[in-house]
Design a protein around this motif. Structure first.
Motif, PDB file in Angstrom:
ATOM      1  N   ARG A   4      72.638  34.642  49.053  1.00 35.75           N
ATOM      2  CA  ARG A   4      71.558  34.905  50.016  1.00 35.75           C
ATOM      3  C   ARG A   4      71.686  36.294  50.651  1.00 35.75           C
ATOM      4  O   ARG A   4      70.685  36.944  50.927  1.00 35.75           O
ATOM      5  CB  ARG A   4      71.544  33.839  51.108  1.00 35.75           C
ATOM      6  CG  ARG A   4      71.299  32.435  50.599  1.00 35.75           C
ATOM      7  CD  ARG A   4      69.816  32.171  50.491  1.00 35.75           C
ATOM      8  NE  ARG A   4      69.543  30.913  49.830  1.00 35.75           N
ATOM      9  CZ  ARG A   4      69.154  29.812  50.450  1.00 35.75           C
ATOM     10  NH1 ARG A   4      68.981  29.809  51.751  1.00 35.75           N
ATOM     11  NH2 ARG A   4      68.927  28.723  49.772  1.00 35.75           N
ATOM     12  N   PHE A   5      72.904  36.727  50.890  1.00 34.35           N
ATOM     13  CA  PHE A   5      73.098  38.059  51.460  1.00 34.35           C
ATOM     14  C   PHE A   5      72.505  39.119  50.538  1.00 34.35           C
ATOM     15  O   PHE A   5      71.796  40.018  50.983  1.00 34.35           O
ATOM     16  CB  PHE A   5      74.587  38.331  51.702  1.00 34.35           C
ATOM     17  CG  PHE A   5      74.880  39.736  52.137  1.00 34.35           C
ATOM     18  CD1 PHE A   5      74.619  40.135  53.432  1.00 34.35           C
ATOM     19  CD2 PHE A   5      75.401  40.658  51.247  1.00 34.35           C
ATOM     20  CE1 PHE A   5      74.878  41.437  53.840  1.00 34.35           C
ATOM     21  CE2 PHE A   5      75.657  41.955  51.643  1.00 34.35           C
ATOM     22  CZ  PHE A   5      75.404  42.348  52.940  1.00 34.35           C
ATOM     23  N   ARG A   6      72.800  39.000  49.270  1.00 40.57           N
ATOM     24  CA  ARG A   6      72.274  39.957  48.286  1.00 40.57           C
ATOM     25  C   ARG A   6      70.754  39.864  48.225  1.00 40.57           C
ATOM     26  O   ARG A   6      70.065  40.884  48.123  1.00 40.57           O
ATOM     27  CB  ARG A   6      72.901  39.678  46.917  1.00 40.57           C
ATOM     28  CG  ARG A   6      72.537  40.676  45.871  1.00 40.57           C
ATOM     29  CD  ARG A   6      73.284  41.961  46.093  1.00 40.57           C
ATOM     30  NE  ARG A   6      73.053  42.828  44.957  1.00 40.57           N
ATOM     31  CZ  ARG A   6      73.040  44.126  45.041  1.00 40.57           C
ATOM     32  NH1 ARG A   6      73.273  44.712  46.175  1.00 40.57           N
ATOM     33  NH2 ARG A   6      72.821  44.857  43.981  1.00 40.57           N
ATOM     34  N   LEU A  66      66.320  40.599  58.988  1.00 39.20           N
ATOM     35  CA  LEU A  66      66.960  41.611  59.834  1.00 39.20           C
ATOM     36  C   LEU A  66      67.888  40.979  60.855  1.00 39.20           C
ATOM     37  O   LEU A  66      69.000  41.463  61.093  1.00 39.20           O
ATOM     38  CB  LEU A  66      65.902  42.470  60.530  1.00 39.20           C
ATOM     39  CG  LEU A  66      65.135  43.437  59.627  1.00 39.20           C
ATOM     40  CD1 LEU A  66      63.987  44.066  60.395  1.00 39.20           C
ATOM     41  CD2 LEU A  66      66.062  44.502  59.065  1.00 39.20           C
ATOM     42  N   ARG A  67      67.428  39.871  61.473  1.00 30.49           N
ATOM     43  CA  ARG A  67      68.288  39.171  62.446  1.00 30.49           C
ATOM     44  C   ARG A  67      69.544  38.630  61.777  1.00 30.49           C
ATOM     45  O   ARG A  67      70.646  38.705  62.341  1.00 30.49           O
ATOM     46  CB  ARG A  67      67.520  38.032  63.110  1.00 30.49           C
ATOM     47  CG  ARG A  67      66.572  38.461  64.200  1.00 30.49           C
ATOM     48  CD  ARG A  67      66.061  37.286  65.033  1.00 30.49           C
ATOM     49  NE  ARG A  67      65.550  36.181  64.234  1.00 30.49           N
ATOM     50  CZ  ARG A  67      64.288  36.067  63.820  1.00 30.49           C
ATOM     51  NH1 ARG A  67      63.406  36.989  64.126  1.00 30.49           N
ATOM     52  NH2 ARG A  67      63.916  35.025  63.105  1.00 30.49           N
ATOM     53  N   ALA A  68      69.391  38.079  60.577  1.00 29.21           N
ATOM     54  CA  ALA A  68      70.538  37.499  59.870  1.00 29.21           C
ATOM     55  C   ALA A  68      71.562  38.574  59.522  1.00 29.21           C
ATOM     56  O   ALA A  68      72.768  38.384  59.722  1.00 29.21           O
ATOM     57  CB  ALA A  68      70.072  36.777  58.611  1.00 29.21           C
ATOM     58  N   LEU A  69      71.097  39.707  59.005  1.00 27.85           N
ATOM     59  CA  LEU A  69      72.027  40.776  58.653  1.00 27.85           C
ATOM     60  C   LEU A  69      72.669  41.382  59.895  1.00 27.85           C
ATOM     61  O   LEU A  69      73.840  41.736  59.879  1.00 27.85           O
ATOM     62  CB  LEU A  69      71.318  41.848  57.829  1.00 27.85           C
ATOM     63  CG  LEU A  69      70.926  41.426  56.417  1.00 27.85           C
ATOM     64  CD1 LEU A  69      70.214  42.561  55.706  1.00 27.85           C
ATOM     65  CD2 LEU A  69      72.126  40.965  55.616  1.00 27.85           C
ATOM     66  N   ALA A  83      73.308  39.726  62.667  1.00 26.61           N
ATOM     67  CA  ALA A  83      74.298  38.740  63.115  1.00 26.61           C
ATOM     68  C   ALA A  83      75.566  38.827  62.271  1.00 26.61           C
ATOM     69  O   ALA A  83      76.681  38.731  62.800  1.00 26.61           O
ATOM     70  CB  ALA A  83      73.711  37.332  63.060  1.00 26.61           C
ATOM     71  N   LEU A  84      75.406  39.015  60.978  1.00 25.27           N
ATOM     72  CA  LEU A  84      76.561  39.145  60.093  1.00 25.27           C
ATOM     73  C   LEU A  84      77.353  40.398  60.438  1.00 25.27           C
ATOM     74  O   LEU A  84      78.587  40.359  60.531  1.00 25.27           O
ATOM     75  CB  LEU A  84      76.107  39.183  58.633  1.00 25.27           C
ATOM     76  CG  LEU A  84      77.200  39.337  57.594  1.00 25.27           C
ATOM     77  CD1 LEU A  84      78.165  38.161  57.647  1.00 25.27           C
ATOM     78  CD2 LEU A  84      76.590  39.452  56.209  1.00 25.27           C
ATOM     79  N   VAL A 124      82.094  43.011  63.159  1.00 26.67           N
ATOM     80  CA  VAL A 124      82.603  43.907  64.195  1.00 26.67           C
ATOM     81  C   VAL A 124      83.532  43.145  65.136  1.00 26.67           C
ATOM     82  O   VAL A 124      84.603  43.637  65.500  1.00 26.67           O
ATOM     83  CB  VAL A 124      81.438  44.559  64.972  1.00 26.67           C
ATOM     84  CG1 VAL A 124      81.915  45.224  66.250  1.00 26.67           C
ATOM     85  CG2 VAL A 124      80.707  45.551  64.089  1.00 26.67           C
ATOM     86  N   GLU A 125      83.141  41.940  65.522  1.00 26.03           N
ATOM     87  CA  GLU A 125      83.973  41.139  66.424  1.00 26.03           C
ATOM     88  C   GLU A 125      85.315  40.806  65.790  1.00 26.03           C
ATOM     89  O   GLU A 125      86.356  40.897  66.444  1.00 26.03           O
ATOM     90  CB  GLU A 125      83.244  39.861  66.812  1.00 26.03           C
ATOM     91  CG  GLU A 125      82.085  40.092  67.759  1.00 26.03           C
ATOM     92  CD  GLU A 125      81.302  38.826  68.056  1.00 26.03           C
ATOM     93  OE1 GLU A 125      81.821  37.725  67.803  1.00 26.03           O
ATOM     94  OE2 GLU A 125      80.177  38.943  68.559  1.00 26.03           O
ATOM     95  N   ILE A 126      85.299  40.416  64.528  1.00 25.21           N
ATOM     96  CA  ILE A 126      86.548  40.062  63.846  1.00 25.21           C
ATOM     97  C   ILE A 126      87.444  41.277  63.684  1.00 25.21           C
ATOM     98  O   ILE A 126      88.639  41.211  63.959  1.00 25.21           O
ATOM     99  CB  ILE A 126      86.257  39.411  62.470  1.00 25.21           C
ATOM    100  CG1 ILE A 126      85.574  38.062  62.653  1.00 25.21           C
ATOM    101  CG2 ILE A 126      87.533  39.272  61.637  1.00 25.21           C
ATOM    102  CD1 ILE A 126      86.384  37.033  63.402  1.00 25.21           C
ATOM    103  N   THR A 127      86.890  42.398  63.245  1.00 29.77           N
ATOM    104  CA  THR A 127      87.726  43.583  63.050  1.00 29.77           C
ATOM    105  C   THR A 127      88.249  44.113  64.378  1.00 29.77           C
ATOM    106  O   THR A 127      89.360  44.624  64.436  1.00 29.77           O
ATOM    107  CB  THR A 127      86.977  44.702  62.295  1.00 29.77           C
ATOM    108  OG1 THR A 127      85.768  45.011  62.986  1.00 29.77           O
ATOM    109  CG2 THR A 127      86.671  44.301  60.877  1.00 29.77           C
ATOM    110  N   SER A 128      87.470  43.984  65.447  1.00 28.08           N
ATOM    111  CA  SER A 128      87.971  44.453  66.736  1.00 28.08           C
ATOM    112  C   SER A 128      89.117  43.578  67.233  1.00 28.08           C
ATOM    113  O   SER A 128      89.991  44.050  67.954  1.00 28.08           O
ATOM    114  CB  SER A 128      86.848  44.513  67.771  1.00 28.08           C
ATOM    115  OG  SER A 128      86.394  43.221  68.098  1.00 28.08           O
ATOM    116  N   LEU A 129      89.126  42.299  66.855  1.00 28.99           N
ATOM    117  CA  LEU A 129      90.243  41.432  67.233  1.00 28.99           C
ATOM    118  C   LEU A 129      91.509  41.799  66.480  1.00 28.99           C
ATOM    119  O   LEU A 129      92.611  41.610  66.979  1.00 28.99           O
ATOM    120  CB  LEU A 129      89.896  39.966  66.948  1.00 28.99           C
ATOM    121  CG  LEU A 129      88.804  39.349  67.815  1.00 28.99           C
ATOM    122  CD1 LEU A 129      88.487  37.945  67.317  1.00 28.99           C
ATOM    123  CD2 LEU A 129      89.230  39.308  69.269  1.00 28.99           C
TER     124      LEU A 129
END
Length: 128
Positions: free
Chosen positions: A3-5, A70-73, A75-76, A81-86
């Motif tokens: 679905r992302f693709r 656009l909203r889905a991408l 959010a992804l 960003v949240e995971i990498t910042s952690l």
């Protein structure tokens, strides 16, 4: 195809206004892009694009799907960003100055400071 693709290809077609330009940008065969959009439309049971020989434009349903894509991408991307910042350590640099009596600094403060913290080259400390 995932679905992302699908969302990526769909949004590229929207941005370029052309199946062939989207295919070229994404290094895909134009028939692959066309089939992919067809599968999305079949799954949704509606046409996303009004096609003519020269113009590809969104239908009303296509506009709704575009907003959701656009909203889905977004959010992804936000989740990434949240995971990498952690996982990224917080950079600590500068000078820590502690003013105290010399005996208190030597017997109370210094033993409590982790040696690894004092060994960081971008972090300096001074007791006075």
């Amino acid at each position: 195809m995932d679905r992302f693709r699908e969302l990526t290809v769909f949004l590229r077609v929207v941005d370029t206004g052309s199946f062939s330009r989207a295919a070229r940008d994404l290094a895909l065969n134009p028939s692959t892009v066309s089939k992919l959009i067809g599968r999305i439309e079949e799954r949704l049971g509606t046409r996303l694009f009004a096609r003519s020989s020269r113009v590809v434009r969104l239908t009303a349903d296509g506009e709704v799907f575009r907003a959701g894509a656009l909203r889905a991408l977004e959010a992804l991307e936000q989740a990434e960003v949240e995971i990498t910042s952690l996982r990224t350590p917080i950079a600590v640099k500068g000078t820590l100055r502690i003013h105290s009596l010399p005996a208190f600094a030597r017997y109370q403060l210094a033993p409590g400071c982790p040696h690894s913290l004092l060994a960081i080259p971008i972090f300096t400390s001074s007791f006075s």
